[in-house]
Design a protein around this motif. Structure first.
Motif, mmCIF file in Angstrom:
data_model
loop_
_atom_site.group_PDB
_atom_site.id
_atom_site.type_symbol
_atom_site.label_atom_id
_atom_site.label_comp_id
_atom_site.label_asym_id
_atom_site.label_seq_id
_atom_site.Cartn_x
_atom_site.Cartn_y
_atom_site.Cartn_z
ATOM 1 N N LEU A 10 -15.068 12.707 -9.327
ATOM 2 C CA LEU A 10 -15.066 12.007 -8.248
ATOM 3 C C LEU A 10 -15.159 10.764 -8.075
ATOM 4 N N ILE A 11 -15.587 10.058 -8.718
ATOM 5 C CA ILE A 11 -15.429 8.475 -8.620
ATOM 6 C C ILE A 11 -14.147 8.131 -8.979
ATOM 7 N N ARG A 12 -13.490 8.484 -10.260
ATOM 8 C CA ARG A 12 -12.266 8.167 -10.476
ATOM 9 C C ARG A 12 -11.323 8.474 -9.330
ATOM 10 N N ALA A 13 -11.263 9.427 -8.806
ATOM 11 C CA ALA A 13 -10.390 10.252 -7.630
ATOM 12 C C ALA A 13 -10.816 9.156 -6.624
ATOM 13 N N ALA A 14 -12.007 8.795 -6.178
ATOM 14 C CA ALA A 14 -12.095 7.945 -5.170
ATOM 15 C C ALA A 14 -11.473 6.750 -5.342
ATOM 16 N N LEU A 15 -11.772 6.162 -6.376
ATOM 17 C CA LEU A 15 -11.246 4.724 -6.786
ATOM 18 C C LEU A 15 -9.470 4.803 -6.578
ATOM 19 N N ALA A 16 -9.112 5.789 -7.121
ATOM 20 C CA ALA A 16 -7.606 5.924 -7.236
ATOM 21 C C ALA A 16 -6.973 6.050 -5.795
ATOM 22 N N GLY A 17 -7.625 6.872 -4.997
ATOM 23 C CA GLY A 17 -7.448 6.997 -3.589
ATOM 24 C C GLY A 17 -7.441 5.918 -2.551
ATOM 25 N N VAL A 18 -8.545 5.122 -2.893
ATOM 26 C CA VAL A 18 -8.663 3.913 -2.263
ATOM 27 C C VAL A 18 -7.737 2.869 -2.409
ATOM 28 N N ALA A 19 -7.240 2.767 -3.824
ATOM 29 C CA ALA A 19 -6.477 1.764 -4.275
ATOM 30 C C ALA A 19 -4.904 2.171 -3.698
ATOM 31 N N VAL A 20 -4.806 3.372 -3.437
ATOM 32 C CA VAL A 20 -3.292 3.753 -2.753
ATOM 33 C C VAL A 20 -3.499 3.467 -1.321
ATOM 34 N N ALA A 21 -4.722 3.780 -0.763
ATOM 35 C CA ALA A 21 -5.159 3.288 0.706
ATOM 36 C C ALA A 21 -4.611 1.947 0.913
ATOM 37 N N LEU A 22 -5.160 1.065 0.172
ATOM 38 C CA LEU A 22 -5.066 -0.333 0.348
ATOM 39 C C LEU A 22 -3.775 -0.820 0.700
ATOM 40 N N VAL A 23 -2.731 -0.205 -0.072
ATOM 41 C CA VAL A 23 -1.380 -0.681 -0.178
ATOM 42 C C VAL A 23 -0.389 0.063 0.782
ATOM 43 N N GLY A 137 -4.232 -1.774 -10.749
ATOM 44 C CA GLY A 137 -3.202 -3.065 -11.166
ATOM 45 C C GLY A 137 -1.776 -3.124 -10.361
ATOM 46 N N THR A 138 -1.447 -2.087 -10.351
ATOM 47 C CA THR A 138 -0.110 -1.779 -9.579
ATOM 48 C C THR A 138 -0.191 -2.227 -8.038
ATOM 49 N N SER A 139 -1.551 -1.830 -7.393
ATOM 50 C CA SER A 139 -1.813 -2.044 -6.155
ATOM 51 C C SER A 139 -1.887 -3.381 -5.834
ATOM 52 N N ILE A 140 -2.740 -4.084 -6.670
ATOM 53 C CA ILE A 140 -2.856 -5.492 -6.484
ATOM 54 C C ILE A 140 -1.666 -6.319 -6.487
ATOM 55 N N LEU A 141 -0.799 -6.162 -7.572
ATOM 56 C CA LEU A 141 0.536 -6.573 -7.376
ATOM 57 C C LEU A 141 1.256 -6.337 -6.680
ATOM 58 N N ILE A 142 1.223 -5.204 -5.827
ATOM 59 C CA ILE A 142 2.192 -4.812 -4.637
ATOM 60 C C ILE A 142 1.547 -5.711 -3.305
ATOM 61 N N LEU A 143 0.047 -5.780 -3.326
ATOM 62 C CA LEU A 143 -0.392 -6.694 -2.361
ATOM 63 C C LEU A 143 -0.077 -8.132 -2.325
ATOM 64 N N VAL A 144 -0.051 -8.602 -3.436
ATOM 65 C CA VAL A 144 0.162 -10.111 -3.583
ATOM 66 C C VAL A 144 1.653 -10.327 -3.159
ATOM 67 N N ALA A 145 2.660 -9.535 -3.563
ATOM 68 C CA ALA A 145 3.914 -9.457 -3.151
ATOM 69 C C ALA A 145 4.060 -9.322 -2.108
ATOM 70 N N LEU A 146 3.319 -8.370 -1.231
ATOM 71 C CA LEU A 146 3.343 -8.265 0.179
ATOM 72 C C LEU A 146 2.668 -9.318 0.807
ATOM 73 N N SER A 147 1.963 -10.064 0.468
ATOM 74 C CA SER A 147 1.443 -11.180 1.105
ATOM 75 C C SER A 147 2.274 -12.353 1.190
ATOM 76 N N LYS A 148 3.119 -12.420 -0.054
ATOM 77 C CA LYS A 148 3.862 -13.491 -0.085
ATOM 78 C C LYS A 148 5.271 -13.475 0.980
ATOM 79 N N VAL A 149 5.634 -12.287 1.310
ATOM 80 C CA VAL A 149 6.768 -11.908 2.047
ATOM 81 C C VAL A 149 6.327 -11.638 3.582
ATOM 82 N N TRP A 150 5.061 -11.537 3.913
ATOM 83 C CA TRP A 150 4.590 -11.014 5.147
ATOM 84 C C TRP A 150 5.331 -11.367 6.396
ATOM 85 N N HIS A 151 5.420 -12.702 6.425
ATOM 86 C CA HIS A 151 5.780 -13.353 7.715
ATOM 87 C C HIS A 151 7.266 -13.232 7.651
#
Length: 266
Positions: A10-23, A137-151
């Motif tokens: 359940l912890i693994r599932a929650a961590l994976a799901g939260v990562a997807v929700a973040l992006v 790892g993929t979520s963090i990379l996507i969030l970094v990329a999104l923050s760069k092009v946000w504006h």
């Protein structure tokens, strides 16, 4: 199975799901603003083609999905600009053709047994720690990329012509958005499955659209709704023995409906 074993998955599932929700939260806001819900659905349908091609070519299914979805996203944007084809028609053709071709290729792979139900509806309870690391790892990379092009992306979304005059490369922003969207679709597919990916993008963002005062606020609220939906869906799945992916989507839908009722009464 011991209680500790259940806690672990359940912890693994929650961590994976939260990562997807973040992006999915901030990107879903752009999908809602641009009215591209069906675009995300079309991309998710082609993900099964990526899975089948991955097995056919001896690659990891996730690699096949990322490659196919990114190529499809870029092709859709290109064809839309060149030929002026109705976007709804184009997306409908691509979605169903991609899904059908994926199923056909999968049926020819006699030496490989593909869990179609797992890919179509997700199997978040089966993710391992390696999957969690990959998703985060993929979520963090996507969030970094999104923050760069946000504006730039926001300017291109609000008023493309004005953004172009002010120096924003609108075509580049559109391309970057499609690539990021394709990566999120590939990422979310593992959690809720191909047929429910769009829900992770659309429902949380739609739930908070009338509440948020700023674009950034809508992105943050979408993340919060997504995280709550993941936790509530997993809890409901565990308590009532229901499929985890659809349970997450239904938890998100319930919050959407409650929000609409509260806004109507307010």
């Amino acid at each position: 199975m011991s209680d500790w074993g259940m806690d672990d998955f359940l912890i693994r599932a929650a961590l994976a799901g939260v990562a997807v929700a973040l992006v999915a939260g901030p990107l879903g806001a752009f999908v809602v603003w641009r009215r591209m819900a069906y675009f995300g659905g079309a991309l998710s349908h082609t993900a099964l083609l990526g899975v089948a091609l991955g097995f056919l070519l001896g690659l990891e299914p996730a690699v096949g999905v990322v490659c196919v979805v990114v190529v499809m996203a870029l092709m859709l944007g290109r064809v839309q600009r060149i030929h002026g084809i109705s976007l709804d028609t184009l997306l409908g053709v691509v979605a169903h053709a991609g899904l059908a071709l994926g199923l056909i290729i999968a049926s020819t792979l006699d030496s490989v047994r593909i869990d179609l139900m797992g890919y179509l509806f997700g199997d978040i309870l089966a993710v391992g720690w390696a999957d969690v690391v990959w998703v985060w790892g993929t979520s963090i990379l996507i969030l970094v990329a999104l923050s760069k092009v946000w504006h730039g992306l926001l300017n291109a979304t609000v008023h493309a012509d004005l953004a172009q005059v002010e120096g924003t490369n609108v075509r580049l922003m559109d391309t970057v958005f499609m690539v990021i969207l394709a990566l999120v679709v590939a990422l979310a597919m593992q959690v809720v499955g191909i047929l429910l990916v769009t829900a992770m993008l659309i429902i949380p963002a739609s739930s908070v659209r009338r509440i948020a005062k700023t674009p950034e606020g809508m992105a943050i609220y979408s993340v919060i709704v997504g995280v709550i939906a993941v936790c509530a869906g997993l809890w409901g799945s565990y308590e009532w023995d229901t499929p985890a992916g659809p349970s997450i989507v239904m938890a998100s839908t319930v919050m959407f409906l409650l929000g609409q009722i509260k806004l109507r009464r307010g």
